[in-house]
Design an enzyme around this catalytic site. Structure first.
Site, PDB file in Angstrom:
ATOM      1  N   CYS A 384      45.078  37.873  50.354  1.00  0.00           N
ATOM      2  CA  CYS A 384      45.418  36.404  50.201  1.00  0.00           C
ATOM      3  C   CYS A 384      46.425  36.178  48.954  1.00  0.00           C
ATOM      4  CB  CYS A 384      44.350  35.288  50.335  1.00  0.00           C
ATOM      5  SG  CYS A 384      44.945  34.122  50.771  1.00  0.00           S
ATOM      6  N   HIS A 510      41.624  36.629  54.863  1.00  0.00           N
ATOM      7  CA  HIS A 510      40.661  37.046  54.288  1.00  0.00           C
ATOM      8  C   HIS A 510      39.868  37.873  55.175  1.00  0.00           C
ATOM      9  CE1 HIS A 510      40.851  34.748  50.565  1.00  0.00           C
ATOM     10  NE2 HIS A 510      41.536  33.810  51.435  1.00  0.00           N
ATOM     11  N   GLU A 512      37.371  39.831  54.474  1.00  0.00           N
ATOM     12  CA  GLU A 512      35.998  40.157  54.102  1.00  0.00           C
ATOM     13  C   GLU A 512      35.026  39.008  54.757  1.00  0.00           C
ATOM     14  OE1 GLU A 512      38.655  38.687  52.220  1.00  0.00           O
ATOM     15  OE2 GLU A 512      37.980  37.281  51.088  1.00  0.00           O
TER      16      GLU A 512
HETATM   17  N1  GLN Z   1      46.549  30.529  46.241  1.00  0.00           N
HETATM   18  C1  GLN Z   1      47.118  31.136  47.363  1.00  0.00           C
HETATM   19  C2  GLN Z   1      47.720  29.923  48.432  1.00  0.00           C
HETATM   20  O1  GLN Z   1      47.178  28.711  48.355  1.00  0.00           O
HETATM   21  C3  GLN Z   1      46.122  31.926  47.891  1.00  0.00           C
HETATM   22  C4  GLN Z   1      44.663  31.553  48.244  1.00  0.00           C
HETATM   23  C5  GLN Z   1      43.753  32.524  48.294  1.00  0.00           C
HETATM   24  O2  GLN Z   1      43.733  33.590  47.760  1.00  0.00           O
HETATM   25  N2  GLN Z   1      42.837  32.249  49.108  1.00  0.00           N
HETATM   26  O3  GLN Z   1      48.312  30.110  49.217  1.00  0.00           O
END
Ligand code: GLN
Length: 540
Positions: A384, A510, A512
């Site tokens: 992410c 994600h 995970e």
């Molecule tokens: N801050 C980033 C976004 O909003 C990534 C978010 C995250 O890592 N879950 O796109």
């Protein structure tokens, strides 16, 4: 099964005793007997969901397939049971109140006075029964967050009291407490347990089963004493002793017949012993893997709290077992990383994970770590925000845009390689405004990501506002960073990789969240394998 059975799990004496693990273990044992089981968590705080909670305070925010930001205990439920949980599996006091207040505003209560009992408790009960009534589960296990005696827990205990009264044998309460060991006296103490049960009884709830957390083996006489003082049968007092891994807990519970006791108390046939063979096979493999020399994986992030990256840690650890290797996850605080200390900080690391997150803090350190991994060809996995940082680092140091950034960090960056989606721009309410939940992704054949999954079409969970900016796609690809995973509907980039390196992959999603004990996530398994291979190459 005709009627749904409801099991409530409450906790006393102290927090962090592992109610989530006990709930998951009970769920696992019942599921292994062929029952359809789900687990639900009630959190007694006022927030609508944990999405806006600081991970420093509350650990990671877990995301369900249907896009709900949830408590991290739902991660345990999914990892143990290999089920998908949903919005109905996690409620907070805030959501309960909101729903009651919304009804009041609509006039649903016809001018009556709205009170905790019966209106809030009815709403709690409705949400407990919903899973049984609508989805026809055989067992609904409801974990009550917090500790008995907290002001916030009272409406939940009152709801359990009513449900136990209404449902009779179809409802049961498991209470988890702690038995401390006083070293000076050389004794295990049951008094806190007695007090905690009294507290529960004073709310009108008699626990049916007591699970005692302990660091030392509990004698039969101690259990008898607890049974006597707490109105619980002797064989309904079980111990939950510290285990080398949380995944041992279902078997430790089974060894004390906890599942049999539950079935008997709920009027169900005991039948054959549960089918725990795959679970046992996993544990055997894990025990062997844990004997090997640890493979060190750096987890680069800013949240210096074990639980803040819970699912990533578990996914790495599971991937270690399936590679027959012990994985040691070493947290590396990105706020402290600089070009001067990076070599030392990452010394001995076989692979590097760049963690997810929000906001500016700790970002420069992530760029340093990514550049180091990229130029030294160390396996690197960006998740992410980690993937977004991989893209920014590449833009700055390979494409030559030294001012490249995400609009999250720099509103006015001239090279907005990561930008916000048009439709998100006008939203000012911070709760639940992200791309959340599972989205489809098509992987490019021949890519490393495709090889890891072994298929073209995948679905993974998201939690972010910002995206890879497709205007730069061609430039990235020409310079060697490929966009190998694309959302077929929106054309958004989901996976980037540098195919000339050993393993350098970033995912906007994600992975995970969907790694479970019996179904480890293919990307984590492949990343750990690449890290093992890279480490053994380096040592010859
Ligand atoms: N801050 C980033 C976004 O909003 C990534 C978010 C995250 O890592 N879950 O796109």
């Amino acid at each position: 099964m005709k009627e749904t059975k409801y099991i409530f799990v409450t906790g006393g004496v102290a927090s962090s005793l592992g109610k989530g693990i006990i709930s998951s273990s009970i769920g696992k044992l019942l599921q292994a007997r062929g029952y359809k089981v789900t687990i639900q968590k009630f959190d007694p705080y006022i927030n609508i969901d944990p999405g806006t909670l600081n991970p420093y305070e509350h650990g990671e925010c877990y995301v369900t397939v249907d896009g709900h930001e949830a408590d991290l205990d739902l991660g345990h439920y999914e990892r143990f049971l290999s089920i998908h949980t949903a919005k109905e599996n996690n409620l907070t006091t805030g959501r309960i109140y909101k729903s009651v207040i919304d009804k009041e505003r609509r006039g649903d209560y016809l001018g009556r006075t709205i009170q905790v009992v019966p209106h809030i408790t009815d709403e709690i009960k409705r949400n407990v029964m919903l899973l049984g009534n609508r989805y026809k589960f055989d067992f609904v296990i409801t974990e009550i967050g917090g500790t008995v005696g907290d002001i916030e827990s009272l409406p939940y205990l009152e709801s359990i009291r009513q449900l136990k009264w209404e449902l009779g044998q179809n409802a049961l309460c498991v209470h988890l407490t702690y038995v401390p060991y006083l070293a000076a006296a050389g004794e295990l103490k049951t008094k806190p347990t007695q007090h905690s049960v009294k507290e529960l009884q004073s709310a009108g709830v008699q626990p049916d089963i007591l699970v005692l957390r302990t660091e030392h083996e509990l004698s039969l006489s101690l259990r008898k004493k607890v049974a006597l003082f707490c109105n619980v049968e002797e064989h309904s007092v079980v111990q939950s002793i510290d285990a080398p891994t949380i995944y041992e807990v279902p078997l430790l519970m089974q060894a004390q017949d906890l599942d049999v006791t539950i079935l008997k108390k709920m009027g169900l046939p005991v039948g054959e012993t549960p089918q725990m063979a795959p679970w046992r096979a996993f544990l055997d493999r894990r025990r062997k893997a844990e004997q090997t020399e640890p493979l060190h994986i750096a987890l680069v992030g800013k949240y210096d709290l074990q639980d803040a990256y819970k699912s990533i840690r578990e996914a790495l650890s599971q991937a270690g077992t399936y590679n027959d290797r012990k994985v040691e996850v070493d947290f590396v605080n990105s706020e402290k990383l600089t070009e001067a200390n990076i070599e030392k900080a990452l010394k001995g690391m076989a692979g590097i994970v760049i963690g997810p997150g929000f906001g500016e803090r700790g970002i420069p350190g992530k760029f340093v770590a990514i550049q180091y991994a990229r130029t030294h060809d160390i396996p690197c996995f960006g998740i992410c925000l980690g993937m977004q940082c991989m893209a920014i680092e590449f833009a700055r140091n390979v494409l030559g845009y030294s001012d490249a950034n995400s609009r999250e960090m720099d509103e006015k960056t001239p090279h907005n390689v990561i930008d916000i989606m048009e439709e998100q721009k006008s939203i000012t309410n911070m709760g639940g405004t992200m791309r959340l939940g599972a989205y489809e992704c098509v992987l490019q054949k021949g890519s490393k990501a495709y090889k890891a999954y072994g298929k073209e079409h995948i679905q993974e969970r998201h939690r972010h506002r910002y995206e890879f900016n497709n205007l730069y796609k061609e430039e990235y690809e020409a310079a060697g960073m490929k966009c190998v995973g694309i959302n077929p509907e929106s054309d958004l980039v989901e996976v980037v990789e540098i195919p000339t390196l050993k393993w350098f992959i970033g995912t906007q999603f994600h992975p995970e969240y969907s790694s479970t004990v019996l179904n480890p996530h293919p990307l984590f398994v492949s990343f750990v394998k690449a890290s093992i291979d890279a480490a053994s190459e380096a040592s010859v």
